[in-house]
Write an enzyme that holds these catalytic residues in place. Structure first.
Site, PDB file in Angstrom:
ATOM      1  N   ARG A  63      11.596  -5.299   4.675  1.00 62.66           N
ATOM      2  CA  ARG A  63      11.293  -3.863   4.511  1.00 62.66           C
ATOM      3  C   ARG A  63      12.292  -3.011   5.303  1.00 62.66           C
ATOM      4  O   ARG A  63      12.651  -3.325   6.438  1.00 62.66           O
ATOM      5  CB  ARG A  63       9.873  -3.585   5.007  1.00 62.66           C
ATOM      6  CG  ARG A  63       9.552  -2.087   5.054  1.00 62.66           C
ATOM      7  CD  ARG A  63       8.078  -1.803   5.049  1.00 62.66           C
ATOM      8  NE  ARG A  63       7.356  -2.418   6.143  1.00 62.66           N
ATOM      9  CZ  ARG A  63       6.027  -2.443   6.227  1.00 62.66           C
ATOM     10  NH1 ARG A  63       5.278  -1.905   5.282  1.00 62.66           N
ATOM     11  NH2 ARG A  63       5.447  -3.018   7.258  1.00 62.66           N
ATOM     12  N   LYS A  87       0.831  -1.210   0.000  1.00 60.97           N
ATOM     13  CA  LYS A  87       0.000   0.000   0.000  1.00 60.97           C
ATOM     14  C   LYS A  87       0.871   1.268   0.000  1.00 60.97           C
ATOM     15  O   LYS A  87       0.693   2.158  -0.835  1.00 60.97           O
ATOM     16  CB  LYS A  87      -0.932   0.005   1.220  1.00 60.97           C
ATOM     17  CG  LYS A  87      -1.865  -1.211   1.276  1.00 60.97           C
ATOM     18  CD  LYS A  87      -2.808  -1.160   2.463  1.00 60.97           C
ATOM     19  CE  LYS A  87      -2.153  -1.204   3.825  1.00 60.97           C
ATOM     20  NZ  LYS A  87      -1.414  -2.458   4.109  1.00 60.97           N
ATOM     21  N   ARG A 147      11.810  -1.160  10.845  1.00 56.85           N
ATOM     22  CA  ARG A 147      10.816  -0.832  11.860  1.00 56.85           C
ATOM     23  C   ARG A 147      10.794  -1.917  12.926  1.00 56.85           C
ATOM     24  O   ARG A 147      10.874  -3.094  12.610  1.00 56.85           O
ATOM     25  CB  ARG A 147       9.417  -0.757  11.211  1.00 56.85           C
ATOM     26  CG  ARG A 147       9.065   0.609  10.709  1.00 56.85           C
ATOM     27  CD  ARG A 147       7.837   0.596   9.831  1.00 56.85           C
ATOM     28  NE  ARG A 147       6.684  -0.103  10.370  1.00 56.85           N
ATOM     29  CZ  ARG A 147       5.517  -0.198   9.735  1.00 56.85           C
ATOM     30  NH1 ARG A 147       5.360   0.344   8.550  1.00 56.85           N
ATOM     31  NH2 ARG A 147       4.508  -0.840  10.278  1.00 56.85           N
ATOM     32  N   ARG A 189       0.525  -8.862  13.924  1.00 58.31           N
ATOM     33  CA  ARG A 189      -0.128  -7.980  12.956  1.00 58.31           C
ATOM     34  C   ARG A 189      -0.977  -8.793  11.980  1.00 58.31           C
ATOM     35  O   ARG A 189      -2.063  -8.360  11.586  1.00 58.31           O
ATOM     36  CB  ARG A 189       0.926  -7.163  12.216  1.00 58.31           C
ATOM     37  CG  ARG A 189       1.615  -6.178  13.156  1.00 58.31           C
ATOM     38  CD  ARG A 189       2.869  -5.601  12.563  1.00 58.31           C
ATOM     39  NE  ARG A 189       2.615  -4.794  11.400  1.00 58.31           N
ATOM     40  CZ  ARG A 189       3.548  -4.443  10.522  1.00 58.31           C
ATOM     41  NH1 ARG A 189       4.786  -4.858  10.679  1.00 58.31           N
ATOM     42  NH2 ARG A 189       3.250  -3.688   9.501  1.00 58.31           N
ATOM     43  N   ARG A 221      -9.477  -0.143   9.226  1.00 56.98           N
ATOM     44  CA  ARG A 221      -8.856  -1.417   9.525  1.00 56.98           C
ATOM     45  C   ARG A 221      -9.688  -2.264  10.473  1.00 56.98           C
ATOM     46  O   ARG A 221      -9.202  -3.277  10.996  1.00 56.98           O
ATOM     47  CB  ARG A 221      -7.520  -1.125  10.201  1.00 56.98           C
ATOM     48  CG  ARG A 221      -6.359  -1.917   9.663  1.00 56.98           C
ATOM     49  CD  ARG A 221      -5.150  -1.109  10.011  1.00 56.98           C
ATOM     50  NE  ARG A 221      -3.917  -1.789  10.011  1.00 56.98           N
ATOM     51  CZ  ARG A 221      -2.798  -1.239   9.506  1.00 56.98           C
ATOM     52  NH1 ARG A 221      -2.840  -0.083   8.890  1.00 56.98           N
ATOM     53  NH2 ARG A 221      -1.677  -1.861   9.616  1.00 56.98           N
TER      54      ARG A 221
HETATM   55  P1  ADP Z   1       2.204  -1.800   3.295  1.00 59.33           P
HETATM   56  O1  ADP Z   1       2.201  -0.288   3.210  1.00 59.33           O
HETATM   57  O2  ADP Z   1       1.005  -2.411   2.631  1.00 59.33           O
HETATM   58  O3  ADP Z   1       2.419  -2.324   4.682  1.00 59.33           O
HETATM   59  P2  ADP Z   1       4.725  -1.569   1.845  1.00 59.33           P
HETATM   60  O4  ADP Z   1       4.336  -0.710   0.682  1.00 59.33           O
HETATM   61  O5  ADP Z   1       5.525  -0.926   2.926  1.00 59.33           O
HETATM   62  O6  ADP Z   1       3.442  -2.324   2.448  1.00 59.33           O
HETATM   63  O7  ADP Z   1       5.505  -2.837   1.245  1.00 59.33           O
HETATM   64  C1  ADP Z   1       6.075  -3.807   2.121  1.00 59.33           C
HETATM   65  C2  ADP Z   1       7.454  -4.181   1.620  1.00 59.33           C
HETATM   66  O8  ADP Z   1       7.333  -4.866   0.366  1.00 59.33           O
HETATM   67  C3  ADP Z   1       8.391  -2.998   1.376  1.00 59.33           C
HETATM   68  O9  ADP Z   1       9.676  -3.382   1.762  1.00 59.33           O
HETATM   69  C4  ADP Z   1       8.303  -2.765  -0.131  1.00 59.33           C
HETATM   70  O10 ADP Z   1       9.513  -2.226  -0.640  1.00 59.33           O
HETATM   71  C5  ADP Z   1       8.069  -4.184  -0.654  1.00 59.33           C
HETATM   72  N1  ADP Z   1       7.232  -4.224  -1.860  1.00 59.33           N
HETATM   73  C6  ADP Z   1       6.158  -3.458  -2.146  1.00 59.33           C
HETATM   74  N2  ADP Z   1       5.621  -3.785  -3.345  1.00 59.33           N
HETATM   75  C7  ADP Z   1       6.371  -4.833  -3.814  1.00 59.33           C
HETATM   76  C8  ADP Z   1       6.335  -5.652  -5.008  1.00 59.33           C
HETATM   77  N3  ADP Z   1       5.418  -5.451  -5.958  1.00 59.33           N
HETATM   78  N4  ADP Z   1       7.269  -6.605  -5.121  1.00 59.33           N
HETATM   79  C9  ADP Z   1       8.209  -6.799  -4.165  1.00 59.33           C
HETATM   80  N5  ADP Z   1       8.307  -6.083  -3.042  1.00 59.33           N
HETATM   81  C10 ADP Z   1       7.406  -5.104  -2.861  1.00 59.33           C
HETATM   82  P1  AMP Z   2       1.159   0.362   9.169  1.00 59.32           P
HETATM   83  O1  AMP Z   2       2.128   1.493   9.056  1.00 59.32           O
HETATM   84  O2  AMP Z   2      -0.061   0.572   8.306  1.00 59.32           O
HETATM   85  O3  AMP Z   2       1.817  -0.965   8.959  1.00 59.32           O
HETATM   86  O4  AMP Z   2       0.598   0.387  10.665  1.00 59.32           O
HETATM   87  C1  AMP Z   2       1.465   0.171  11.759  1.00 59.32           C
HETATM   88  C2  AMP Z   2       0.657  -0.024  13.031  1.00 59.32           C
HETATM   89  O5  AMP Z   2      -0.081   1.182  13.330  1.00 59.32           O
HETATM   90  C3  AMP Z   2      -0.389  -1.123  13.003  1.00 59.32           C
HETATM   91  O6  AMP Z   2       0.171  -2.408  13.269  1.00 59.32           O
HETATM   92  C4  AMP Z   2      -1.339  -0.647  14.117  1.00 59.32           C
HETATM   93  O7  AMP Z   2      -0.806  -0.916  15.390  1.00 59.32           O
HETATM   94  C5  AMP Z   2      -1.337   0.864  13.919  1.00 59.32           C
HETATM   95  N1  AMP Z   2      -2.384   1.296  12.971  1.00 59.32           N
HETATM   96  C6  AMP Z   2      -2.217   1.828  11.745  1.00 59.32           C
HETATM   97  N2  AMP Z   2      -3.401   2.094  11.174  1.00 59.32           N
HETATM   98  C7  AMP Z   2      -4.352   1.716  12.066  1.00 59.32           C
HETATM   99  C8  AMP Z   2      -5.775   1.702  12.067  1.00 59.32           C
HETATM  100  N3  AMP Z   2      -6.484   2.145  11.008  1.00 59.32           N
HETATM  101  N4  AMP Z   2      -6.399   1.243  13.168  1.00 59.32           N
HETATM  102  C9  AMP Z   2      -5.728   0.801  14.232  1.00 59.32           C
HETATM  103  N5  AMP Z   2      -4.384   0.752  14.292  1.00 59.32           N
HETATM  104  C10 AMP Z   2      -3.696   1.200  13.220  1.00 59.32           C
END
Ligand code: ADP
Ligand code: AMP
Length: 213
Positions: free
Chosen positions: A127, A13, A159, A170, A88
């Site tokens: 990541r 995302k 992270r 998660r 969420r």
């Molecule tokens: P989210 O925001 O849904 O938690 P991220 O955008 O941070 O996910 O993506 C999670 C990890 O996967 C990051 O390290 C990102 O660089 C990697 N990633 C995202 N899209 C792809 C893809 N199409 N192929 C491989 N790795 C990806």
């Molecule tokens: P993310 O950056 O989207 O991976 O979110 C990291 C963490 O933030 C999650 O594991 C939750 O603990 C908290 N968080 C983010 N968005 C929400 C949401 N919409 N509702 C509740 N917790 C959230």
């Protein structure tokens, strides 16, 4: 245009949000980024959110909905936003749809990114995140340079909640509380179920095609 980016943690995302928000001409609003910014700044909200984030649990709905309401009322968000990681939970989704309607706004589209669990685990554990601006990289699929390509900072870290132990929490929270959001959104918002696997550029092309951008 208000667009919701939906998918499990690690589905891509945040990676897709930057170009998409730019193309839509709306701000990218990610609740996780807002909580992490508050934590960096040492606010009470940041401390509270972190007590949930560090174990992979969701931050309580009331807290999360309040920060989203504040953000959606800011001038740059009045004509639309790209929401990432919100809603969420079912109560968050019900609140959002009601809030938008009572403010003369609506959710125009949902982009749901589908990625199998094995790929999710590999993505999350690989990541790396810029602790200054939140930009994300992947050690294999999108390797960072010595400095962040977005803001120039040299603070690219893993992270704490991307550790294998917290990731399990998660994924459990996703299965228990978040998965049920999609069928609810689908009832009233145009929903595009997209394959989130493959190259980052290929996923972007699928999203842009779905939204006719
Ligand atoms: P989210 O925001 O849904 O938690 P991220 O955008 O941070 O996910 O993506 C999670 C990890 O996967 C990051 O390290 C990102 O660089 C990697 N990633 C995202 N899209 C792809 C893809 N199409 N192929 C491989 N790795 C990806
Ligand atoms: P993310 O950056 O989207 O991976 O979110 C990291 C963490 O933030 C999650 O594991 C939750 O603990 C908290 N968080 C983010 N968005 C929400 C949401 N919409 N509702 C509740 N917790 C959230």
């Amino acid at each position: 245009m208000n667009v919701l980016l939906f998918g499990p943690p690690g589905s891509g995302k945040g990676t897709q949000a930057k170009d998409l928000a730019e193309r839509l001409g709306v701000p990218h609003v990610a609740t996780g980024d807002i909580f992490r910014k508050n934590l960096r700044e040492g606010t009470a909200l940041g401390q509270l959110a972190n007590s949930f984030m560090k174990v992979g649990a969701l931050v309580p709905d009331s807290v999360t909905c309040d920060i989203v309401a504040d953000r959606l009322m800011q001038p740059d968000a009045l004509d639309g936003v790209l929401l990432d990681g919100f809603p969420r939970s079912v109560p968050q989704a019900e609140w959002l749809l009601g809030w938008l309607a009572s403010n003369g706004r609506r959710a125009d589209a949902v982009i749901s990114l589908e990625v199998p669990e094995a790929a999710i685990l590999e993505r999350i554990t690989g990541r790396r995140t810029c602790s200054q601006c939140g930009a994300t990289y992947h050690v294999v699929y999108n390797p960072p340079g010595a400095t962040c390509a977005k803001c120039g900072s040299n603070e690219i870290v893993q992270r704490k909640d991307d550790s294998a132990e917290v990731v399990q929490g998660r994924l459990t929270a996703y299965a228990r509380e978040t998965a049920a959001v999609l069928p609810l959104l689908r009832k009233s918002v145009a929903t595009h179920d997209l394959d989130g696997t493959g190259e980052i550029a290929a996923v972007k092309a699928r999203i842009f095609a779905a939204l006719k951008l």
